[in-house]
Design an enzyme around this catalytic site. Structure first.
Site, short mmCIF file in Angstrom:
data_model
loop_
_atom_site.label_atom_id
_atom_site.label_comp_id
_atom_site.label_asym_id
_atom_site.label_seq_id
_atom_site.Cartn_x
_atom_site.Cartn_y
_atom_site.Cartn_z
N TYR A 121 0.83 -1.21 0.00
CA TYR A 121 0.00 0.00 0.00
C TYR A 121 0.87 1.27 0.00
O TYR A 121 0.45 2.30 -0.50
CB TYR A 121 -0.88 0.02 1.26
CG TYR A 121 -2.24 -0.63 1.11
CD1 TYR A 121 -2.44 -1.75 0.31
CD2 TYR A 121 -3.34 -0.14 1.82
CE1 TYR A 121 -3.68 -2.35 0.20
CE2 TYR A 121 -4.59 -0.73 1.72
CZ TYR A 121 -4.76 -1.83 0.91
OH TYR A 121 -6.00 -2.42 0.81
N GLY A 122 2.03 1.15 0.60
CA GLY A 122 2.88 2.32 0.81
C GLY A 122 3.29 3.05 -0.46
O GLY A 122 3.69 4.20 -0.41
N CYS A 177 5.65 1.58 10.54
CA CYS A 177 5.03 0.63 9.62
C CYS A 177 4.85 -0.65 10.42
O CYS A 177 5.79 -1.08 11.12
CB CYS A 177 5.95 0.38 8.41
SG CYS A 177 5.36 -0.96 7.33
N HIS A 205 4.82 -3.59 9.60
CA HIS A 205 5.68 -4.71 9.20
C HIS A 205 7.00 -4.69 10.00
O HIS A 205 7.64 -5.72 10.15
CB HIS A 205 6.06 -4.61 7.71
CG HIS A 205 5.00 -5.09 6.77
ND1 HIS A 205 3.81 -4.43 6.59
CD2 HIS A 205 4.96 -6.19 5.95
CE1 HIS A 205 3.09 -5.09 5.68
NE2 HIS A 205 3.76 -6.15 5.29
N1 DGL Z 1 2.10 -2.40 7.12
C1 DGL Z 1 1.83 -1.23 6.41
C2 DGL Z 1 2.13 0.04 7.14
O1 DGL Z 1 2.09 0.03 8.34
C3 DGL Z 1 1.93 -1.14 4.93
C4 DGL Z 1 3.05 -1.71 4.19
C5 DGL Z 1 2.74 -1.63 2.71
O2 DGL Z 1 1.81 -2.31 2.29
O3 DGL Z 1 3.39 -0.84 2.01
O4 DGL Z 1 2.34 1.07 6.54
#
Ligand code: DGL
Length: 273
Positions: free
Chosen positions: A48-49, A192, A194
């Site tokens: 999504y980023g 993030c 992740h």
């Molecule tokens: N885990 C996500 C975040 O906290 C998004 C990572 C991604 O999809 O780029 O921004």
């Protein structure tokens, strides 16, 4: 406190673009084992980023609708990119049907209220860093704190592909963290969801020189406080947790099993067909 209403046994919805939100789901599960979780990872649109705020908003409201259909009492946006650009949209869309919680406000409050950090660094996706949400919120709360953010767009896809704790991840992480922009920070927000998965490698780089914050435990505590406040903590035993992904990936299945020790039901659900 009075007896919890019947809504308290409704599930808790959590969503992210992929495995990142599992770090938050895991912290929530550890702190509130009685809560039944419904997780959605939009692996079909990940990362999504790198996407536009418009696209992120469009996908997020569809996922929120899915979680509402599953009768969630609250929805945790376990993604900084979505929280940065689509929180208001999702909250408005959901209205009174569920409580909506983002991952940014609890971390900003924690950093500003409970630490003496003078120069906060933030690493996150392009969407999060471009939105400038963290610096704006931190500076609005605490004028004495300096904030520097750095977009680290390779990290989420790298983690999603299972690259952590190896030579490749170490090289990429060290390259980002050694940038001049981050030289003077005394604390670092892992902006993030992740990134808790590479926290040991980030700690290894700094060797205790700075304080590191990640959203998982801070957000879990915030979710507990919100539910407790509204008398919505589930008094009974959790039902089976449900995990949905929009596109099957082996790394998602593997990570879910690591976090939830094999007790999972993973289903592919394309909400955009
Ligand atoms: N885990 C996500 C975040 O906290 C998004 C990572 C991604 O999809 O780029 O921004």
């Amino acid at each position: 406190m009075s007896k919890p209403p019947s809504e308290a046994s409704r599930p808790l919805g959590i969503f992210d673009s992929g495995i990142g939100g599992l770090t938050v789901a895991n912290a929530i599960h550890k702190l509130m084992p009685k809560e039944s979780l419904i997780y959605f990872g939009d692996t079909a649109h990940l990362p999504y980023g790198d996407k536009s705020p418009e696209a992120i908003k469009k996908w997020s409201v569809v996922i929120a609708d899915f979680l509402i259909k599953h009768d969630c009492k609250a929805i945790v946006i376990a993604c900084n990119s979505i929280s940065s650009v689509a929180f208001a949209e999702v909250k408005k869309h959901v209205g009174k049907k569920a409580i909506v919680i983002n991952v940014i406000d609890p971390v900003v409050n924690f950093v500003c209220d409970e630490t003496s950090s003078k120069h906060v660094g933030i690493i996150g996706t392009k969407a999060t860093v471009k939105s400038d949400v963290y610096p704006k919120k931190i500076i609005a709360k605490s004028k004495k704190v300096a904030v520097t953010s750095l977009a680290t767009p390779l990290l989420a896809p790298m983690i999603e592909e299972g690259f952590f704790n190896n030579k490749i991840s170490k090289t990429i992480i060290n390259d980002y963290l050694s940038r001049a922009k981050l030289k003077k920070i005394d604390s670092l927000i892992l902006g993030c969801t992740h990134y808790p998965l590479i926290r040991p490698e980030i700690e290894q780089y700094y060797k205790g020189r700075i304080t590191i914050f990640d959203s998982a435990s801070i957000v879990a505590q915030h979710v507990k406080d919100v539910l407790e406040n509204k008398n919505l903590l589930n008094p009974k035993k959790a039902r089976k947790h449900l995990f949905y992904i929009s596109d099957y990936t082996a790394s998602f299945e593997q990570s879910t099993k690591i976090f939830f020790k094999g007790k999972i039901k993973l289903e592919q659900k394309n909400l955009w067909k």
